[in-house]
Structures are given as structure tokens and as C-alpha cells.
Design an enzyme around this catalytic site. Structure first.
Site, PDB file in Angstrom:
ATOM      1  N   ASP A 127      32.703  43.383  80.614  1.00 24.41           N
ATOM      2  CA  ASP A 127      31.304  43.718  80.337  1.00 24.41           C
ATOM      3  C   ASP A 127      31.179  45.005  79.510  1.00 24.41           C
ATOM      4  OD1 ASP A 127      28.566  43.246  80.586  1.00 24.41           O
ATOM      5  OD2 ASP A 127      28.723  42.750  82.707  1.00 24.41           O
ATOM      6  N   ASP A 184      21.384  38.292  78.921  1.00 30.03           N
ATOM      7  CA  ASP A 184      21.648  37.414  80.069  1.00 30.03           C
ATOM      8  C   ASP A 184      20.684  36.225  80.130  1.00 30.03           C
ATOM      9  OD1 ASP A 184      23.415  39.400  80.597  1.00 30.03           O
ATOM     10  OD2 ASP A 184      22.764  39.726  82.665  1.00 30.03           O
TER      11      ASP A 184
HETATM   12  C1  GAL Z   1      25.696  41.759  82.851  1.00 34.73           C
HETATM   13  C2  GAL Z   1      26.315  40.466  82.373  1.00 34.73           C
HETATM   14  C3  GAL Z   1      26.092  39.414  83.423  1.00 34.73           C
HETATM   15  C4  GAL Z   1      26.712  39.864  84.731  1.00 34.73           C
HETATM   16  C5  GAL Z   1      26.171  41.246  85.137  1.00 34.73           C
HETATM   17  C6  GAL Z   1      26.904  41.801  86.333  1.00 34.73           C
HETATM   18  O1  GAL Z   1      25.889  42.751  81.909  1.00 34.73           O
HETATM   19  O2  GAL Z   1      25.754  40.104  81.142  1.00 34.73           O
HETATM   20  O3  GAL Z   1      26.624  38.181  83.004  1.00 34.73           O
HETATM   21  O4  GAL Z   1      28.107  39.918  84.588  1.00 34.73           O
HETATM   22  O5  GAL Z   1      26.292  42.151  84.064  1.00 34.73           O
HETATM   23  O6  GAL Z   1      26.437  43.055  86.712  1.00 34.73           O
END
Ligand code: GAL
Length: 380
Positions: A127, A184
């Protein structure tokens, strides 16, 4: 060994469970992957997303699995997943902390890659939160790619920087095997539509060994998520079908996000439609040509087609309107001569022959619906 020759297929804990994860759940997900038939259909990765570790590293600077959530540790869990013939995925972050405020891998890339290799990890979602401002994103992905490639184990790198910093320009060169280039997904039709439309122009950057990940599937969630930001009321079965068809057509990795322990029959039929999966897993992973029917700025319908390895074509007709709508394709746009040849069409959702057509095909589609066909060139 080269990984991600085809779009990776699997399940990820985030969309439904978010922070609410533990060893029992992950083992049950692995069991369900096998018992439901998903494994036989080609799905192989079981991925734990954010929130699996302790809030701090140990005295040796190592990541530690939360002992309450994962009492037997990650190695034992990896062994269990491998014993089912599946692969094991985990999550970390480019920055100092993960998005949910657990330790990130910044400056610990090689140590963490070593830990993941020792645990038997096969896939790392990586991430982009808490990146130090002075650090360069591409360099940080290069660093983790190098660490994983030299960890002594094949570990697929799934980058997740949401399309920031023009991801598509540099991500393939880092060594990552797939990359998110959108924000997301949430469980709503609007989210499906926004992501699909935003990714149409980016398809040309994706291909074998580095696929554009349009985000984890919401198919079968029907509004059920432990994360209220994702829940959003859910979608209809028709909308989930269109979502799956778009992701398949656009060569996205297909990471299931619903609770696979309790899928209804519609969800199973969508996720395990072999003909649609074959379109996604076609070995050549050709960029689809997109024909838009936008009227005065409003999204109406889109037709996409792509050549398949055996000479057939996949054609998808997608209705983005809130009402019933027709759309069509002129075969000459695909390259078909105007005389002497036709296309034999097969409907991949209804599993029925649509006959031989010349010149063009028109599809009548319900609101938010789609038609997916496989076309074979025939001499008349
Ligand atoms: C976001 C990511 C999500 C999930 C989340 C977890 O940045 O895009 O898919 O992994 O973090 O905190």
C-alpha cells in the site's frame, strides 16, 4: 519463476472483514475456496489485508503477527493454506505505517521480505499510506520488488498506490506484478461504473507480468461489510454480473471480496462462470478496443472487443444507463470484411448460441446490464 503471466485470481479479506480478521476466518476462507469449487475454477490466492500485525515491531525490528488474532503465527497459517493447494498473501505498506496505522515497511523492506519468505508468503499487497514526503514512490516500489526478488521465495508484488504519481508510467519498470490505479472500490453501482470508466484509457499500459488491478471484487457482498464506508447498500445481481464482466474484459486481477463461506447461488454462478473467466485468463491479454456511445457527456453504453488467442473475439456490451438501452457493434470496426464473412456469436452468460450475423449485432440491455459474447469468424 515468472509470476502473473495471467491476471492473478484469489480472495482478499478487506472488502468484507476489514480490521475484523483472525486465524479461524482465514482458515475457513481457505476451506471455502476449495469446497465451493472456486479453486477448481482457478482462484488460488488467499490474501490477508491490513490489521494483521501488532502495533509495534519486536526488539529485532521484525514484524509480529497479532497473537490474539493469529495465535499460531503466520507460518502455521501459511502451512495450512498450502496444504489445501492454495497460495498465501499478506499486506504491508511503502510508508512508515499502514493505512490502518500498523507498522509499515519503510526502511525495513529487506528485513520484511525475509520475514515474509520465512513465513511462506507467496503474494504481497503493498500500500501507499504514510510515505515520507521526501521519499520517491517509484524508488520505494523498486526497493520492495528487489527485496522480494532476492528473498529466496517467489513472492508476487501487488502494488496499491491508487494511481497516484502517474503509476502507469513507471510501475511496470519497478518489478511489480499488478497495480491498483484507482481509489478504493465500495459496494455500489456508482463505484463499479466510476472505476470502469476511469480505467478504459489506462488499459494499454497493462499486460502479462504487470496487470492493472481495478480493485477487489464486490460481487456477492450485497451490502454486507464490517466496514461501513465500504457497505453502501450493495448492488443487484445484474450489476454484479456487469462488474465481473467488465473486470474480466479489461484483464484485471480478480480478487474476490465477499464472504466466500456463505455465497448464494447467483454469486457462485458469477464467480465461477468458466467462459467469462476464460476471457479474463486469455494468455495474450490483449487490450480491449473501447467504443463509447456517450451522448452529450452522459455515459450511456460501451462496447469492447478483444482478440483471443485461438482466433475468436470477446465482445462485451455494457449499459451504464439507469434505464433499458440498446447498443450495437459494426463488425467492420473489428476488421471483418463487409462481404463473404460473418460472426457466429455465443452468449457467455445465458450459454446459448446467438447464430451467425453479418455486418452488425444489436444488443438490448437492461439498466446497468451487459451482454458478453464469444465471436467466431465464419466464411459464408
Ligand atoms: C487502502 C487500500 C485498500 C485496503 C486499505 C487497508 O489504502 O486501497 O485496498 O488495503 O488500504 O487499510
Amino acid at each position: 519463476m515468472a509470476m502473473a503471466a495471467k491476471p492473478p485470481l484469489g480472495w482478499n479479506s478487506w472488502n468484507t472483514f476489514s480490521h475484523d480478521i483472525n486465524e479461524t476466518l482465514i482458515k475457513e476462507a481457505a476451506d471455502a475456496m476449495v469446497e465451493s469449487g472456486l479453486k477448481d475454477a482457478g482462484y488460488e490466492y488467499i490474501v490477508i489485508d491490513d490489521c494483521w500485525s501488532c502495533r509495534q515491531r519486536d526488539e529485532n525490528g521484525r514484524l509480529v503477527a497479532d497473537p490474539e488474532k493469529f495465535p499460531n503465527g503466520m507460518k502455521a497459517l501459511a502451512d495450512y493454506i498450502h496444504s489445501k493447494g492454495l497460495k498465501f498473501g499478506m499486506y504491508s505498506c511503502v510508508g512508515t505505517r499502514t493505512c490502518a496505522d500498523y507498522p509499515g515497511s519503510f526502511d525495513y523492506e529487506f528485513v520484511d521480505a525475509e520475514t515474509f519468505a520465512e513465513w511462506g508468503v507467496d503474494y504481497l499487497k503493498y500500500d501507499y499510506c504514510f510515505k515520507p514526503r521526501s521519499a520517491d514512490g517509484p524508488t520505494l516500489y523498486r526497493r520492495m520488488a528487489m527485496a522480494l526478488r532476492n528473498s529466496g521465495r517467489d513472492i508476487l508484488l501487488s502494488a496499491c498506490n491508487w494511481g497516484n504519481d502517474n503509476t502507469v508510467d513507471w510501475i511496470r519498470s519497478t518489478g511489480a506484478h499488478m497495480y491498483r490505479s484507482t481509489g478504493d472500490i465500495v459496494d455500489s453501482w456508482q463505484s463499479i461504473k466510476d472505476i470502469a470508466v476511469s480505467q478504459m484509457e489506462k488499459q494499454k499500459f497493462a499486460g502479462p507480468y504487470c496487470f492493472n488491478d481495478m480493485d477487489m471484487l464486490i460481487v456477492g457482498m450485497y451490502g454486507k461489510s464490517h466496514n461501513s464506508w465500504i457497505a453502501r447498500g450493495g448492488c443487484t445481481t445484474e450489476e454484479y454480473k456487469t462488474h465481473f464482466s467488465l473486470w474480466a474484459m479489461m484483464n484485471s486481477p480478480l480478487m474476490i471480496g465477499c464472504d466466500i463461506r456463505s455465497m448464494n447461488d447467483d454469486t457462485k454462478a458469477i464467480l465461477m462462470n468458466r467462459d467469462i473467466l476464460a476471457i479474463n485468463q486469455d494468455v495474450e491479454a490483449r487490450t480491449p478496443t473501447v467504443l463509447k456511445e456517450w451522448s452529450e457527456g452522459a455515459d450511456t453504453a460501451v462496447t469492447m472487443f478483444k482478440p483471443l488467442e485461438n482466433g475468436d473475439y470477446a465482445i462485451g456490451f455494457f449499459n451504464f444507463c439507469d434505464g433499458d438501452n440498446g447498443t450495437h457493434i459494426q463488425f467492420s470496426d473489428m476488421g471483418l470484411p463487409t462481404r463473404g464473412y460473418g460472426l457466429q456469436l455465443y452468449d457467455l452468460w445465458e450459454q446459448k448460441d446467438l447464430g451467425v450475423h453479418t455486418c452488425k449485432y444489436s444488443a438490448a440491455l437492461p439498466a446497468h446490464g451487459c451482454l458478453m459474447v464469444r465471436a467466431k469468424v465464419v466464411k459464408l
